[in-house]
Scaffold this motif. Structure first.
Motif, PDB file in Angstrom:
ATOM      1  N   LYS A 243       0.846  -1.313   0.057  1.00 11.11           N
ATOM      2  CA  LYS A 243      -0.146   0.108  -0.193  1.00 11.11           C
ATOM      3  C   LYS A 243       0.989   1.182  -0.020  1.00 11.11           C
ATOM      4  N   LEU A 244       0.295   2.163  -0.766  1.00  8.10           N
ATOM      5  CA  LEU A 244       1.033   3.430  -0.463  1.00  8.10           C
ATOM      6  C   LEU A 244       0.203   4.507   0.383  1.00  8.10           C
ATOM      7  N   VAL A 245       0.935   4.974   1.181  1.00  7.57           N
ATOM      8  CA  VAL A 245       0.299   6.066   2.178  1.00  7.57           C
ATOM      9  C   VAL A 245       0.931   7.230   2.016  1.00  7.57           C
ATOM     10  N   LEU A 246       0.040   8.351   2.131  1.00  9.43           N
ATOM     11  CA  LEU A 246       0.628   9.727   2.199  1.00  9.43           C
ATOM     12  C   LEU A 246       0.429  10.373   3.567  1.00  9.43           C
ATOM     13  N   ASN A 247       1.512  10.450   4.205  1.00  9.91           N
ATOM     14  CA  ASN A 247       1.524  11.094   5.812  1.00  9.91           C
ATOM     15  C   ASN A 247       1.537  12.512   5.721  1.00  9.91           C
ATOM     16  N   VAL A 248       0.295  13.123   5.296  1.00  8.26           N
ATOM     17  CA  VAL A 248       0.298  14.460   5.573  1.00  8.26           C
ATOM     18  C   VAL A 248      -1.371  14.827   5.921  1.00  8.26           C
ATOM     19  N   PRO A 249      -1.611  15.999   6.706  1.00  5.88           N
ATOM     20  CA  PRO A 249      -2.860  16.094   7.036  1.00  5.88           C
ATOM     21  C   PRO A 249      -3.902  16.473   5.919  1.00  5.88           C
ATOM     22  N   ASP A 250      -4.999  16.127   6.108  1.00  6.47           N
ATOM     23  CA  ASP A 250      -6.183  16.748   4.891  1.00  6.47           C
ATOM     24  C   ASP A 250      -6.074  18.207   4.878  1.00  6.47           C
TER      25      ASP A 250
END
Ligand SMILES: Nc1nc(=O)c2c([nH]1)NC[C@@H]1CN(c3ccc(C(=O)N[C@@H](CCC(=O)O)C(=O)O)cc3)CN21
Ligand SMILES: O=c1ccn([C@H]2C[C@H](O)[C@@H](COP(=O)(O)O)O2)c(=O)[nH]1
Length: 280
Positions: A243-250
């Motif tokens: 899985k690719l995860v993007l760790n930044v807030p909405d």
């Protein structure tokens, strides 16, 4: 084996069994010989990202981080200067296609900048996400006449939003249209970099990522890659879906997202790595 591994093997098998050979192909190998390929037309796959179906194979290691950096070079830096790709990001794989001026021509990032494509595209989505006109198109004939250079392969992306009737969440779906794909080398590089783009746009607007549709018009295996193709067919992929995860807030601005904000989870590719003598 993962969903993407099964699709990858089906495509390899299909090309080897039912593909036809190119004639008078443009590229050549390092030794000067023409690089012909075996190909099928009209290959399409739908990946439900929300269900964890990411377009990344585990049958060999794929340079996903480099692919994401190349994407930033095109859509954030908006340049086709190779020095930016190589010095800022450490990605060297475009060198063979450089022109004498150290760029890859009036293409990709230079096209995005010239036509303010991302500016117009984000404005369109901000004004009315349901407008059905959310298109990024790198196929600009006027630019092609300006300079030499390879023509963009992954050249068009279309986006649509939909609201889930149960959760009321907004999902962003994307379609990548590619005219030509060196499947063993760049299929998953191209797909995953555009999934990353989809994730960046979704974060910018505080939406969820939905489905990723991938259409390749000419999907090929070069005639010096048949051994690698057989080797891939013999391999059994990982049981884990990467899985690719993007760790930044909405709500994080599109231009503030960095390659390090992406994390590839549960990626356990089969080794050893395969070697390719690329068609240039
Ligand atoms: N024949 C061909 N295939 C391509 O995929 C391709 C082109 N030409 N021309 C322009 C760009 C350059 N791209 C490339 C070029 C090289 C690699 C490559 O060497 N990949 C290695 C690993 C690279 C790394 O670890 O950084 C691989 O094993 O996939 C990948 C994409 C994609 N494009
Ligand atoms: O992002 C990319 C860039 C290039 N390719 C491949 C597809 C073809 O094998 C060559 C380009 O040759 P054309 O003769 O211009 O089609 O590069 C890719 O798969 N992905």
């Amino acid at each position: 084996m993962t969903f993407a591994d099964q699709i990858f093997k089906q495509n390899i098998q299909n090309i080897l069994e039912n593909g036809v050979m190119s004639e008078n192909a443009r590229p050549h190998y390092k030794d000067g010989k023409t690089a012909n390929s075996k190909y099928i037309t009209g290959a399409f796959t739908s990946y439900d990202l929300e269900k964890g179906e990411f377009p990344i194979t585990s049958l060999r290691p794929i340079a996903i981080k480099s692919a994401i950096k190349e994407l930033m070079w095109i859509y954030q830096d908006q340049t086709s200067e190779l020095s930016v790709l190589e010095d800022k990001y450490g990605v060297k794989y475009w060198r063979e296609w450089a022109l004498e001026d150290g760029t890859i021509g009036q293409r990709y990032g230079a096209t995005v900048r010239k036509h303010n494509i991302i500016g117009k595209f984000l404005d369109g989505l901000a004004k009315n996400p349901w407008n059905r006109r959310n298109i990024i198109n790198l196929w600009q004939y006027e630019d092609f006449e300006e300079t030499e250079g390879l023509l963009p392969c992954a050249f068009q992306t279309l986006f649509d939003v939909r609201r889930d009737p149960k959760t009321q969440e907004i999902y962003l779906d994307a379609t990548l249209i590619q005219r030509s794909n060196d499947m063993l080398v760049a299929h998953h590089i191209n797909a995953m970099q555009y999934v990353a783009l989809q994730m960046m746009i979704a974060k910018h607007f505080s939406w969820k990522i939905g489905k990723f549709f991938y259409f390749v018009n000419n999907l090929h295996i070069y005639d010096n890659q048949f051994e690698q193709a057989q080797e891939l067919l013999k391999r059994t992929g990982s049981d884990k879906e990467a899985k690719l995860v993007l760790n930044v807030p909405d709500g994080t601005n599109f231009f503030d997202i960095k390659p390090e904000d992406f994390e590839l989870v549960d990626y356990e590719p089969v080794k050893p790595q395969l070697k390719f003598d690329l068609a240039i």
